[in-house]
Design an enzyme around this catalytic site. Structure first.
Site, PDB file in Angstrom:
ATOM      1  N   GLY A   6       0.842  -1.204   0.000  1.00  0.00           N
ATOM      2  CA  GLY A   6       0.000   0.000   0.000  1.00  0.00           C
ATOM      3  C   GLY A   6       0.870   1.244   0.000  1.00  0.00           C
ATOM      4  O   GLY A   6       0.576   2.260   0.606  1.00  0.00           O
ATOM      5  N   GLY A   9      -0.511   4.841  -0.955  1.00  0.00           N
ATOM      6  CA  GLY A   9      -1.559   5.478  -0.144  1.00  0.00           C
ATOM      7  C   GLY A   9      -1.043   6.709   0.580  1.00  0.00           C
ATOM      8  O   GLY A   9       0.128   7.088   0.448  1.00  0.00           O
ATOM      9  N   GLN A  10      -1.953   7.323   1.388  1.00  0.00           N
ATOM     10  CA  GLN A  10      -1.574   8.579   2.055  1.00  0.00           C
ATOM     11  C   GLN A  10      -0.382   8.377   2.990  1.00  0.00           C
ATOM     12  O   GLN A  10       0.585   9.138   2.952  1.00  0.00           O
ATOM     13  CB  GLN A  10      -2.763   9.102   2.877  1.00  0.00           C
ATOM     14  CG  GLN A  10      -2.463  10.435   3.540  1.00  0.00           C
ATOM     15  CD  GLN A  10      -3.504  10.868   4.565  1.00  0.00           C
ATOM     16  OE1 GLN A  10      -4.269  10.056   5.087  1.00  0.00           O
ATOM     17  NE2 GLN A  10      -3.510  12.158   4.866  1.00  0.00           N
ATOM     18  N   ASP A  32       2.117  -1.845  -4.458  1.00  0.00           N
ATOM     19  CA  ASP A  32       0.712  -1.423  -4.397  1.00  0.00           C
ATOM     20  C   ASP A  32      -0.037  -2.060  -5.567  1.00  0.00           C
ATOM     21  O   ASP A  32       0.572  -2.628  -6.462  1.00  0.00           O
ATOM     22  CB  ASP A  32       0.604   0.123  -4.457  1.00  0.00           C
ATOM     23  CG  ASP A  32      -0.657   0.622  -3.745  1.00  0.00           C
ATOM     24  OD1 ASP A  32      -0.551   1.505  -2.887  1.00  0.00           O
ATOM     25  OD2 ASP A  32      -1.753   0.085  -4.051  1.00  0.00           O
ATOM     26  N   ILE A  33      -1.345  -1.919  -5.563  1.00  0.00           N
ATOM     27  CA  ILE A  33      -2.178  -2.544  -6.601  1.00  0.00           C
ATOM     28  C   ILE A  33      -1.966  -1.850  -7.947  1.00  0.00           C
ATOM     29  O   ILE A  33      -2.223  -2.425  -8.997  1.00  0.00           O
ATOM     30  CB  ILE A  33      -3.671  -2.487  -6.172  1.00  0.00           C
ATOM     31  CG1 ILE A  33      -4.541  -3.419  -7.025  1.00  0.00           C
ATOM     32  CG2 ILE A  33      -4.204  -1.065  -6.190  1.00  0.00           C
ATOM     33  CD1 ILE A  33      -4.438  -4.860  -6.648  1.00  0.00           C
ATOM     34  N   ARG A  34      -1.492  -0.597  -7.885  1.00  0.00           N
ATOM     35  CA  ARG A  34      -1.169   0.121  -9.143  1.00  0.00           C
ATOM     36  C   ARG A  34       0.045   1.010  -8.894  1.00  0.00           C
ATOM     37  O   ARG A  34       0.408   1.261  -7.740  1.00  0.00           O
ATOM     38  CB  ARG A  34      -2.363   0.951  -9.608  1.00  0.00           C
ATOM     39  CG  ARG A  34      -2.712   2.114  -8.704  1.00  0.00           C
ATOM     40  CD  ARG A  34      -3.934   2.860  -9.237  1.00  0.00           C
ATOM     41  NE  ARG A  34      -5.135   2.014  -9.178  1.00  0.00           N
ATOM     42  CZ  ARG A  34      -5.843   1.834  -8.044  1.00  0.00           C
ATOM     43  NH1 ARG A  34      -5.462   2.411  -6.931  1.00  0.00           N
ATOM     44  NH2 ARG A  34      -6.919   1.072  -8.062  1.00  0.00           N
ATOM     45  N   ASP A  50      -1.279  -7.311  -5.254  1.00  0.00           N
ATOM     46  CA  ASP A  50      -2.633  -7.326  -4.687  1.00  0.00           C
ATOM     47  C   ASP A  50      -2.506  -7.886  -3.273  1.00  0.00           C
ATOM     48  O   ASP A  50      -2.177  -9.060  -3.092  1.00  0.00           O
ATOM     49  CB  ASP A  50      -3.544  -8.228  -5.549  1.00  0.00           C
ATOM     50  CG  ASP A  50      -4.927  -8.373  -4.922  1.00  0.00           C
ATOM     51  OD1 ASP A  50      -5.812  -8.951  -5.586  1.00  0.00           O
ATOM     52  OD2 ASP A  50      -5.117  -7.921  -3.767  1.00  0.00           O
ATOM     53  N   TYR A 140     -15.192   0.150   8.277  1.00  0.00           N
ATOM     54  CA  TYR A 140     -13.769   0.412   8.483  1.00  0.00           C
ATOM     55  C   TYR A 140     -13.400   0.224   9.960  1.00  0.00           C
ATOM     56  O   TYR A 140     -12.446  -0.475  10.289  1.00  0.00           O
ATOM     57  CB  TYR A 140     -13.472   1.839   8.038  1.00  0.00           C
ATOM     58  CG  TYR A 140     -12.070   2.324   8.251  1.00  0.00           C
ATOM     59  CD1 TYR A 140     -11.803   3.293   9.219  1.00  0.00           C
ATOM     60  CD2 TYR A 140     -11.018   1.846   7.490  1.00  0.00           C
ATOM     61  CE1 TYR A 140     -10.518   3.770   9.411  1.00  0.00           C
ATOM     62  CE2 TYR A 140      -9.721   2.323   7.682  1.00  0.00           C
ATOM     63  CZ  TYR A 140      -9.488   3.285   8.637  1.00  0.00           C
ATOM     64  OH  TYR A 140      -8.214   3.762   8.840  1.00  0.00           O
TER      65      TYR A 140
HETATM   66  C1  VAH Z   1     -10.575   7.932   7.665  1.00  0.00           C
HETATM   67  N1  VAH Z   1      -8.378   9.013   7.630  1.00  0.00           N
HETATM   68  O1  VAH Z   1     -11.058   9.035   7.704  1.00  0.00           O
HETATM   69  C2  VAH Z   1      -9.087   7.788   8.033  1.00  0.00           C
HETATM   70  C3  VAH Z   1      -8.901   7.625   9.511  1.00  0.00           C
HETATM   71  C4  VAH Z   1      -9.587   8.385  11.777  1.00  0.00           C
HETATM   72  C5  VAH Z   1      -9.795   8.528  10.325  1.00  0.00           C
HETATM   73  O2  VAH Z   1      -9.043   6.318   9.893  1.00  0.00           O
HETATM   74  O3  VAH Z   1     -11.206   6.968   7.358  1.00  0.00           O
END
Ligand code: VAH
Length: 312
Positions: A6, A9-10, A32-34, A50, A140
């Site tokens: 990853g 990512g950020q 990463d995937i791309r 992946d 999440y």
């Molecule tokens: C989100 N930046 O917003 C992430 C984070 C606490 C937020 O997990 O999903």
């Protein structure tokens, strides 16, 4: 060698650059995937991967003689609400693959990011304790809470050296805002420079725990470099730097761009944000492995605007 899964990512983008500067570019394999941006792709070895494909992860670990894995691939809060099963599968299967590689002694150490999203509407919202009620109401958050339970299980049952941090909202300028609910606090800087105004998808009083990326990277490397016996919590550590709401970040921006204006059009992300704490008690991270945040809201605003202004 280090593998970052990853890496585009950020957090992954900045972690890759930081670790390559620290250990040498060929010691850090980005995946990463791309493909990622030019700076990342030019800065050292890269693999398309992946994170849900165990055989592909194992092949890269063996071929590059990986010892440490930073698993930074995940679907964030807002996007995972749109694709619940994809979010669950990505966030969980990728973690099991890396935990099992460590259980089978194919790698030695794991970093896995958790989040303040593990806390839910029934969690105390001010100075949220390290151990408390956790009834996350987002896909999440559920995946991060479950992931924490599995990390602790693999440490206790198989001795897997996995370390984890509950990141607050992270703000950075090297990547564009993504599918995070806290990403309003990234987008606001871009819009302040581009349009001198921003329509915010959270209301003015939505206070959330936040952190500038440099602090998050320092915390990540600190916990990974700590002696194992100092890492007493093997689910995930609370971590905090500051808390602010859209009104307060607006005032910070207006110190640099007086004519900047904000308006509010809350959307589905308001309910996500309302389920999260406002501030976090991170005293155990401070005691166990010396955590200390450095960057304040106004310092972050200066850094963000300074580094973004040539884009607009
Ligand atoms: C989100 N930046 O917003 C992430 C984070 C606490 C937020 O997990 O999903």
């Amino acid at each position: 060698r280090i593998l970052i899964i990853g890496a585009c990512g950020q957090i992954g983008t900045e972690l890759t650059i930081y670790l390559r500067n620290k250990f040498g570019k060929n010691k850090v394999i980005a995946s990463d995937i791309r493909e990622g941006d030019e700076e990342l792709m030019k800065s050292g070895p890269f693999e398309i991967l992946d994170a849900m494909d165990y055989d592909a992860v194992e092949e890269i670990v063996i071929r590059h003689e990986i010892t440490d894995v930073y698993l930074m691939a995940a679907m964030l809060s807002a996007t995972a609400e749109k694709f619940p099963m994809k979010g669950w599968n990505l966030n969980m299967n990728s973690l099991f693959h890396v935990l099992n590689l460590a259980k089978d002694k194919k790698i030695e150490k794991i970093f896995w990011p958790s989040s303040i999203a593990v806390f839910g509407p029934t969690t105390p919202k001010i100075d949220t304790p390290q151990r408390t009620i956790m009834e996350p109401s987002t896909v999440y958050g559920i995946s991060k809470q479950t992931g924490e339970r599995w990390c602790e299980y693999y440490f206790n049952r198989y001795g897997v050296d996995v370390r984890s941090i509950r990141y607050p909202g992270l703000i950075s300028y090297k990547t564009l805002p993504g599918g995070g609910t806290t990403d309003y606090a990234v987008d606001i800087y871009h819009k302040a420079l581009k349009h001198k105004k921003y329509i915010c998808f959270l209301n003015a009083e939505t206070t959330l725990p936040m952190m500038f990326m440099d602090d998050a990277i320092n915390a990540t490397v600190s916990i990974m470099e700590a002696e194992s016996e100092k890492v007493k919590i093997r689910s995930s550590y609370n971590l905090s730097a500051m808390s602010f709401n859209p009104e307060e970040i607006t005032k910070s921006i207006q110190k640099q761009i007086p004519e900047f204006k904000i308006s509010y059009e809350p959307d589905f992300r308001q309910a996500i944000a309302d389920s999260w704490p406002q501030s976090i008690d991170d005293s155990e991270a401070k005691v166990d492995w010396g955590w200390k945040s450095e960057i304040s809201l106004d310092e972050m605003t200066k850094i963000m605007l300074e580094n973004l202004k040539e884009k607009y």
